[in-house]
Design a protein around this motif. Structure first.
Motif, short mmCIF file in Angstrom:
data_model
loop_
_atom_site.label_atom_id
_atom_site.label_comp_id
_atom_site.label_asym_id
_atom_site.label_seq_id
_atom_site.Cartn_x
_atom_site.Cartn_y
_atom_site.Cartn_z
N VAL A 193 0.83 -1.20 0.00
CA VAL A 193 0.00 0.00 0.00
C VAL A 193 0.87 1.25 0.00
O VAL A 193 0.61 2.21 -0.74
CB VAL A 193 -0.95 0.01 1.21
CG1 VAL A 193 -1.63 1.37 1.37
CG2 VAL A 193 -1.99 -1.09 1.08
N TYR A 194 1.92 1.24 0.81
CA TYR A 194 2.82 2.39 0.89
C TYR A 194 3.47 2.68 -0.46
O TYR A 194 3.50 3.83 -0.92
CB TYR A 194 3.90 2.14 1.95
CG TYR A 194 4.90 3.26 2.08
CD1 TYR A 194 4.56 4.45 2.72
CD2 TYR A 194 6.18 3.13 1.57
CE1 TYR A 194 5.48 5.48 2.85
CE2 TYR A 194 7.11 4.16 1.69
CZ TYR A 194 6.75 5.32 2.33
OH TYR A 194 7.66 6.35 2.43
N ALA A 232 -3.38 7.37 3.09
CA ALA A 232 -3.74 5.95 3.15
C ALA A 232 -5.25 5.77 3.11
O ALA A 232 -5.76 4.86 2.43
CB ALA A 232 -3.16 5.32 4.43
N LEU A 233 -5.98 6.63 3.81
CA LEU A 233 -7.45 6.54 3.79
C LEU A 233 -8.00 6.80 2.39
O LEU A 233 -8.92 6.11 1.93
CB LEU A 233 -8.05 7.55 4.77
CG LEU A 233 -8.06 7.13 6.25
CD1 LEU A 233 -8.56 8.27 7.11
CD2 LEU A 233 -8.94 5.89 6.45
N PHE A 235 -6.43 6.32 -0.44
CA PHE A 235 -6.08 5.15 -1.26
C PHE A 235 -7.01 3.98 -0.97
O PHE A 235 -7.54 3.35 -1.90
CB PHE A 235 -4.63 4.76 -0.98
CG PHE A 235 -4.25 3.42 -1.56
CD1 PHE A 235 -3.89 3.30 -2.89
CD2 PHE A 235 -4.27 2.27 -0.78
CE1 PHE A 235 -3.55 2.07 -3.44
CE2 PHE A 235 -3.93 1.03 -1.30
CZ PHE A 235 -3.57 0.93 -2.64
N LEU A 236 -7.23 3.67 0.29
CA LEU A 236 -8.04 2.52 0.66
C LEU A 236 -9.49 2.70 0.24
O LEU A 236 -10.14 1.75 -0.24
CB LEU A 236 -7.94 2.27 2.17
CG LEU A 236 -6.56 1.80 2.67
CD1 LEU A 236 -6.53 1.75 4.19
CD2 LEU A 236 -6.22 0.44 2.08
N LYS A 237 -10.04 3.90 0.41
CA LYS A 237 -11.43 4.14 0.03
C LYS A 237 -11.62 4.02 -1.48
O LYS A 237 -12.59 3.44 -1.96
CB LYS A 237 -11.88 5.52 0.52
CG LYS A 237 -12.24 5.57 2.01
CD LYS A 237 -12.68 6.95 2.42
CE LYS A 237 -13.21 6.95 3.85
NZ LYS A 237 -14.50 6.24 3.97
N ASN A 239 -9.74 2.32 -3.61
CA ASN A 239 -9.55 0.95 -4.04
C ASN A 239 -10.69 0.04 -3.55
O ASN A 239 -11.02 -0.94 -4.24
CB ASN A 239 -8.20 0.43 -3.54
CG ASN A 239 -7.06 0.89 -4.42
OD1 ASN A 239 -6.69 0.24 -5.39
ND2 ASN A 239 -6.48 2.04 -4.07
N PHE A 240 -11.27 0.36 -2.41
CA PHE A 240 -12.43 -0.40 -1.94
C PHE A 240 -13.61 -0.18 -2.89
O PHE A 240 -14.32 -1.13 -3.25
CB PHE A 240 -12.80 0.05 -0.52
CG PHE A 240 -13.99 -0.68 0.05
CD1 PHE A 240 -13.89 -2.01 0.42
CD2 PHE A 240 -15.20 -0.03 0.21
CE1 PHE A 240 -14.98 -2.69 0.95
CE2 PHE A 240 -16.30 -0.69 0.74
CZ PHE A 240 -16.19 -2.03 1.10
#
Length: 332
Positions: A193-194, A232-233, A235-237, A239-240
């Motif tokens: 992720v990083y 990070a949030l 990116f995660l949102k 990709n989710f």
């Protein structure tokens, strides 16, 4: 963007989203033109690839089963074997063509959207024709950054594989193997992720600054320090959301034969629209995030310098010089 740069450092996740939505609404005509030419084809190709891959693989699996049940050396065996070889060749050629087109459209889309948002930020007049004239010259720099990022990912996976082998050899027969494996998987995902976040922000750096390749990766790494949580949030949102759309398409279209052709086409169109809007939103958010990180590190971008360097001189794209965008630091 009507915010002063000093204020942007205080934007959180929802503030970044709000700024991105505001830009997309205010410049919906221009961004819509860019989306129709670059991002919509990107979305359609991605989804069509899933459908075509499924069809090709199903034929390959069927013929492999037939081959296993056929006596070796018989005419039928040789015929099926030839067909299978041809199908595998077709499959890999299709994959190669798909990844090539996907990469080109991704780089062109990134160039277009980042350049457009930067023009909006500086208040420079921008239109579709100007954007499309700059894009082909910017994407070569993005290609260099992508190749460097790909090298990082390749080395990262090699190191992860080596660590896995060492773990199996050293702890494979012990009770602690499961716990160690879980920890290693978590560490691997965090690292992945990083690296992805660094690469995505490096793409924006490549378009707006005079550095690209490894230099853009290093600059990106420095920018996200202190803003790792919000990046990070984001990116995660994103990709989710991407995973949800992909899952819907796979279940309702690729494996949705029982729903009927009309329903499958309808769901396919819906997924395409959702995906291309998500791609556009993601690129706008990445660019806004760049300015947020710049502001957080007190690097004040000179709008007039940025505006000058975003112009096209003598038919060539002129990237920002370090003294223009490396910015003089301000103190609050």
């Amino acid at each position: 963007m009507d915010r002063e740069q000093e204020e942007m450092q205080f934007l959180g996740l929802f503030g970044i989203y709000k700024e991105a939505f505001k830009i997309m609404y205010s410049w919906r005509r221009l961004l819509g033109q860019i989306s129709l030419v670059l991002i919509l084809p990107l979305s359609v190709i991605f989804l069509v690839h899933m459908e075509v891959s499924e069809v090709l693989l199903s034929k390959i699996v069927h013929n492999e089963i037939v081959l296993d049940d056929t006596r070796a050396g018989s005419p039928t065996y040789n015929k099926v074997s030839d067909v299978l070889s041809s199908e595998w060749t077709t499959y890999w050629l299709f994959k190669a063509a798909y990844f090539t087109i996907l990469l080109i459209l991704s780089l062109l889309s990134t160039s277009a959207v980042v350049y457009t948002i930067a023009c909006i930020y500086t208040g420079r007049e921008v239109d579709f024709k100007k954007v499309m004239s700059v894009v082909p010259k910017v994407w070569r720099r993005l290609m260099a950054t992508f190749l460097c990022s790909y090298l990082f990912f390749f080395v990262y996976h090699i190191l992860a594989f080596v660590v896995l082998v060492i773990c199996i050899l050293g702890f494979g027969s012990t009770k602690a193997f499961f716990s160690i494996s879980v920890v290693l998987i978590i560490l691997f995902l965090v690292g992945f992720v990083y690296l992805t976040i660094v690469w995505q922000l490096a793409s924006v750096v490549t378009v707006l600054e005079d550095t690209y390749g490894f230099g853009a990766m290093i600059k990106s790494k420095a920018l996200i320090q202190g803003k790792m949580g919000v990046t990070a949030l984001v990116f995660l949102k994103l990709n989710f959301s991407f995973a949800i759309i992909q899952g819907l398409f796979e279940n309702l279209v690729v494996h949705g034969a029982s729903l009927g052709i009309v329903s499958r086409v309808g769901f396919g169109v819906l997924c395409s629209l959702l995906l291309f809007n998500l791609f556009l939103f993601g690129l706008v958010v990445q660019t806004v995030l760049y300015f947020v990180c710049k502001s957080y590190h007190h690097e004040n971008i000179d709008k007039s310098a940025l505006s000058d360097h975003l112009e096209v001189y003598l038919g060539e794209y002129v990237p920002l010089k370090a003294r223009d965008v490396q910015l003089e630091q301000y103190h609050v």
